[in-house]
Design a protein around this motif. Structure first.
Motif, PDB file in Angstrom:
ATOM      1  N   TYR A 262      -5.391   2.017   1.233  1.00  0.00           N
ATOM      2  CA  TYR A 262      -6.130   0.981   1.943  1.00  0.00           C
ATOM      3  C   TYR A 262      -6.194   1.328   3.423  1.00  0.00           C
ATOM      4  O   TYR A 262      -5.292   1.967   3.982  1.00  0.00           O
ATOM      5  CB  TYR A 262      -5.478  -0.391   1.773  1.00  0.00           C
TER       6      TYR A 262
ATOM      7  N   ASP B 232       0.826  -1.208   0.000  1.00  0.00           N
ATOM      8  CA  ASP B 232       0.000   0.000   0.000  1.00  0.00           C
ATOM      9  C   ASP B 232       0.863   1.263   0.000  1.00  0.00           C
ATOM     10  O   ASP B 232       0.740   2.130   0.853  1.00  0.00           O
ATOM     11  CB  ASP B 232      -0.940   0.002   1.206  1.00  0.00           C
TER      12      ASP B 232
ATOM     13  N   ALA C 274      -7.291  -6.782  -2.370  1.00  0.00           N
ATOM     14  CA  ALA C 274      -6.415  -6.026  -3.265  1.00  0.00           C
ATOM     15  C   ALA C 274      -5.400  -6.975  -3.886  1.00  0.00           C
ATOM     16  O   ALA C 274      -5.024  -8.001  -3.310  1.00  0.00           O
ATOM     17  CB  ALA C 274      -5.699  -4.912  -2.507  1.00  0.00           C
ATOM     18  N   GLU C 275      -4.997  -6.643  -5.092  1.00  0.00           N
ATOM     19  CA  GLU C 275      -3.951  -7.365  -5.834  1.00  0.00           C
ATOM     20  C   GLU C 275      -4.227  -8.872  -5.827  1.00  0.00           C
ATOM     21  O   GLU C 275      -5.298  -9.307  -6.245  1.00  0.00           O
ATOM     22  CB  GLU C 275      -2.577  -6.971  -5.320  1.00  0.00           C
TER      23      GLU C 275
END
Length: 904
Positions: free
Chosen positions: A779, A774, A798-799
């Protein structure tokens, strides 16, 4: 205008208690009043709208984020089963066109002014009342409405039931014989009741069997039945208030065209006043009598408006306008000084706020502007079934009522009321359209602006420019900032009193008004009583000979209503938390009242209890809205944050941005696109003696997002393009979630990312399988630098989206990841992830994990228990409790937005 009409409805209804069905024999005399022959009769029977989860009614529930009908058991649904249709005693045909719409092809065309006798035998399975309020409940209470066959008056009115109470029916004489219904239930109806026989001429009969108490009143020969709710008011007081309301309605709209009015419990629940009756009882600042009076006034105004013989789905504003105007006038005449805060204004703390000065009728522009300021209002000519829920119930009726108020003010005293009364009485006898209203009102007195007001989303904004004094006059220049015209009145003010008043011609451009200096006014303004929907009122008042500080600054704790004479500043205490700052206590200083401002700023200084440091953030933004939704909005802004990312290590993030928002004009659908351009400047305190590439960097970021969301299916597509001095990367994420017919959630997500170039010397900017670094601070990590413990176990979608921890989790070349979630039972799900990732100079590697997900509040509180992965069977490994991942957040605003879905 001609139509297909029914001269008489004769029904014999037998109740089958075992199957909760109505056995109906229905006879209709159908007359062709159209100006052409008819070879097909179209029918409505909205009881069949409950037959399955694919009807228009079922889809309406989904749009409203209501799953009760979608997953209902078959026994709780309704349906219609037709046994026979006779036309002039000959066997006829009747077929489904669409769920609750039917059609019959006639053997011989029905000539103009000819009639046919039809007989239909059928069964109606009653739906559970929990869906719409109509049907039967578990205690055998029934409310019957729209359960019978009725021919469509005009061929275009093939309207399915969408739970918006706009059955396209015209006055018909009904004769209904009931048999087999529960004798222990009381029966109520808007028809006359004699034993088990019901009769009368009206629009849309309602029959209720219930143990709920209803009170009956006789007012000027009219019988009024009202569901009993308030025991604090005796019947004598209610009788007096009803006499007062009905006398007012008769004086202003004329005689109610039918003999009986029924206000059911369902009416009271579905048609809220959106004012006094929404406050909880323990803080309600109104007397019980006033609450009951306002509620019944609202219900009776709607009952009057529903008597209009018009297409209420096609021309909803006619009913909206007349009902809203009627309530507005009643308050204006009977309670001109009634405040929105009621008796709270007597308290000193309440008097500090402008809300204590706001009169009850000022709620109308506020309720409309609440949506208009966010560009979420809709034209008043929008069909009723296309309006969003808030617009249908609140904003559009408020705007329509205000339109009639402005129209009234253009006529001489009593002229408008007499014309409206005549128009209403005519509308209860013959079919009317909005053109009939325009011909009656808007072609005279230069009132053609009204048609545009109804048929557009135009904004209105008048501005008073600096006021100058001359030898014998005061010069006031008024600017029309939007070019759209509505009536206005200029007011001169001295010592908070009106000393001058003048109705203005419709202003298209800058207009100079000269008034005598002898008035000795100290301030001038327009829209003084806030009785028309001006999009912005901060520029409505100016002091004489003051060129700066026309509006003194006023600071208040928490939000308030817009005060056009003050420059308002609001201060909210707030708290946040992260592991390094501890509890963050602060105050948010901002400029937005209860209504949304296009320009918004926020200054939030705070004190971090753990780091013992001053922290905080600053942000400002401007929303440029477009009425044609091309685009929906462009937002320009920046924000600055200063907090800690590790023990005694702070970060500073500066983020200017431009966001283009695209959305469909149909606001009932949460579907759109966003394009974001932003520049991120990050400055972090170095962890060592020398600052590295990981602690001071700049990133130019372009994000594109597509979303299509409802309670059954969600689809998201996010793309992200980033450029920095040391790297360039692109990524895309697609996610599709849906609920199966067995109420199991399936969730599929794919993420792919790759570097264009990568000259970094660490994995700080790399893609991650399970816990991104991040580096843009986007985030909501509570302990972003932790390598163990509860905050390290925090999970964000995420990701890579993996839940298991891998030592080799980063990819500085490319990554492709897939996440699958399958619902098992209620909150329990199974998940599985698999991915391919590559680092520079190394081969592609494959990873996978799987486990159990407990989804308590999706995206806000979830727990993941890893089971089997590339690391082996994880529950048998040491310190398994440290492998459990969690989604948790204290984002109250996000939770509030989730709760109100389907309302806007």
């Amino acid at each position: 205008m001609g139509q297909i009409s029914v001269s008489k409805q004769d029904m014999h209804i037998t109740y089958d208690a075992l199957n909760q069905e109505l056995i109906i024999n229905q006879k209709l005399q159908i007359v062709n009043r159209l100006h052409q022959k008819v070879d097909t009769i179209y029918w409505l029977n909205w009881a069949n709208a409950y037959t399955n989860k694919n009807t228009k009614l079922a889809k309406r529930f989904i749009e409203n984020y209501d799953l009760s009908f979608h997953f209902a058991r078959e026994k709780n649904r309704g349906k219609v089963k037709i046994h026979s249709l006779l036309i002039n005693n000959q066997l006829g045909n009747i077929q489904n066109l669409e769920s609750d719409i039917y059609y019959s092809v006639l053997d011989k065309p029905l000539k103009i002014n000819d009639s046919i006798q039809t007989t239909i035998n059928y069964r109606v399975k009653l739906p559970n009342r929990k869906f719409t309020g109509y049907g039967i409940d578990n205690r055998q209470n029934m409310e019957l409405r729209n359960f019978y066959f009725h021919p469509i008056a005009f061929p275009y009115q093939k309207y399915c039931d969408k739970n918006i109470d706009n059955y396209p029916e015209f006055p018909t004489r009904f004769y209904i014989q009931l048999k087999g219904f529960p004798t222990k239930k009381d029966i109520y109806s808007n028809l006359h009741i004699q034993d088990n026989r019901l009769s009368g001429k009206l629009i849309n009969p309602i029959i209720i069997f219930t143990n709920q108490r209803y009170d009956t009143y006789i007012i000027n020969g009219k019988k009024i039945c009202i569901a009993h709710q308030n025991d604090k008011i005796n019947k004598v007081s209610k009788q007096f208030l009803l006499n007062k309301i009905m006398s007012y309605l008769k004086d202003n709209l004329g005689e109610y065209p039918y003999d009986k009015i029924l206000i059911s419990l369902n009416d009271l629940k579905q048609n809220k006043v959106y004012g006094p009756d929404l406050l909880p009882g323990f803080i309600n600042p109104y007397t019980d009598e006033l609450l009951w009076e306002s509620e019944i006034l609202h219900q009776l105004s709607l009952k009057y408006a529903q008597c209009l013989q018009t297409d209420k789905r096609k021309y909803p504003w006619l009913s909206f306008g007349i009902a809203g105007f009627t309530e507005y006038e009643y308050i204006e005449k009977n309670y001109p000084d009634l405040k929105l805060l009621g008796n709270l204004e007597q308290y000193r703390i309440a008097r500090l706020y402008y809300a204590s000065q706001v009169k009850m009728n000022e709620k109308y522009p506020w309720l409309y502007l609440y949506m208009a300021r966010m560009n979420q209002d809709q034209k008043l000519t929008t069909p009723l079934d296309v309006l969003s829920n808030f617009n249908r119930k609140v904003a559009s009726p408020s705007k329509a009522g205000l339109g009639l108020v402005m129209l009234r003010d253009m006529y001489a005293e009593k002229v408008f009321e007499n014309k409206l009364k005549s128009f209403f009485q005519s509308g209860t006898q013959t079919f009317i359209t909005d053109d009939d209203f325009y011909r009656t009102f808007a072609h005279q007195n230069n009132a053609r602006w009204f048609r545009k007001y109804i048929s557009s989303r135009d904004r209105y904004d008048y501005k008073i420019k600096p006021i100058k004094t001359r030898n014998d006059s005061i010069e006031i220049r008024i600017q029309n900032k939007t070019g759209n015209q509505i009536p206005a009145t200029l007011y001169g003010i001295r010592n908070d009193s009106i000393v001058y008043q003048k109705k203005l011609p419709q202003i298209a451009n800058d207009t100079l008004i000269k008034i005598p200096k002898s008035t000795r006014l100290t301030m001038a303004g327009i829209n003084y009583f806030n009785n028309y929907p001006e999009i912005q009122n901060h520029n409505n008042f100016k002091k004489v000979n003051h060129f700066i500080f026309n509006r003194p600054i006023q600071a208040r704790l928490y939000q308030d209503f817009d005060n056009p004479m003050k420059q308002q500043i609001f201060i909210n205490p707030y708290f946040e938390y992260n592991y390094y700052d501890g509890v963050i206590l602060g105050g948010q200083i901002y400029n937005e009242s209860f209504l949304h401002n296009n320009f918004f700023y926020s200054i939030s200084p705070s004190y971090a209890t753990k780091s013992d440091k001053l922290t905080g953030s600053i942000s400002a933004s401007y929303n440029q809205y477009f009425s044609n939704f091309k685009p929906y909005a462009v937002k320009y802004g920046f924000n600055y944050k200063y907090f800690h990312y590790d023990n005694d290590l702070a970060y500073r993030r500066l983020n200017p941005y431009v966001e283009i928002k695209l959305r469909k004009p149909n606001l009932r659908k949460r579907k759109g696109e966003n394009l974001l351009f932003q520049f991120m400047y990050i400055d972090k305190d170095p962890k060592g003696l020398v600052q590295t590439e990981n602690e001071n960097y700049k990133v130019f970021d372009i994000k594109y997002k597509i979303f299509d969301v409802n309670v059954i299916k969600d689809f998201y597509l996010n793309t992200d393009l980033q450029f920095s001095e040391k790297f360039g990367k692109i990524s895309a994420m697609a996610r599709y979630r849906f609920l199966s017919n067995q109420n199991r959630q399936w969730d599929f997500r794919i993420f792919a990312g790759a570097f264009f170039y990568n000259q970094t010397h660490s994995h700080y900017f790399s893609f991650a399988l399970d816990r991104p670094t991040d580096y843009l601070f986007q985030y909501n990590y509570y302990g972003r630098s932790e390598t163990s413990g509860i905050f390290h176990q925090q999970f964000v979608w995420a990701e890579g989206g993996f839940k298991s921890f891998f030592d080799d989790q980063y990819a500085n070349s490319f990554i492709i990841s897939n996440n699958v979630n399958i619902g098992i039972w209620k909150w329990f799900n199974l998940y599985g992830d698999f991915a391919w990732k590559k680092n520079k100079k190394l081969p592609v590697r494959f990873f996978y994990d799987s486990g159990v997900r407990i989804n308590l509040v999706q995206d806000y509180f979830e727990v993941f228990f890893p089971v089997y992965s590339g690391l082996g069977f994880e529950p048998q490994q040491d310190k398994y409790y440290q492998k459990i991942r969690m989604v948790f957040t204290i984002d109250i605003n996000g939770l509030f937005k989730m709760v109100r879905r389907g309302w806007y």
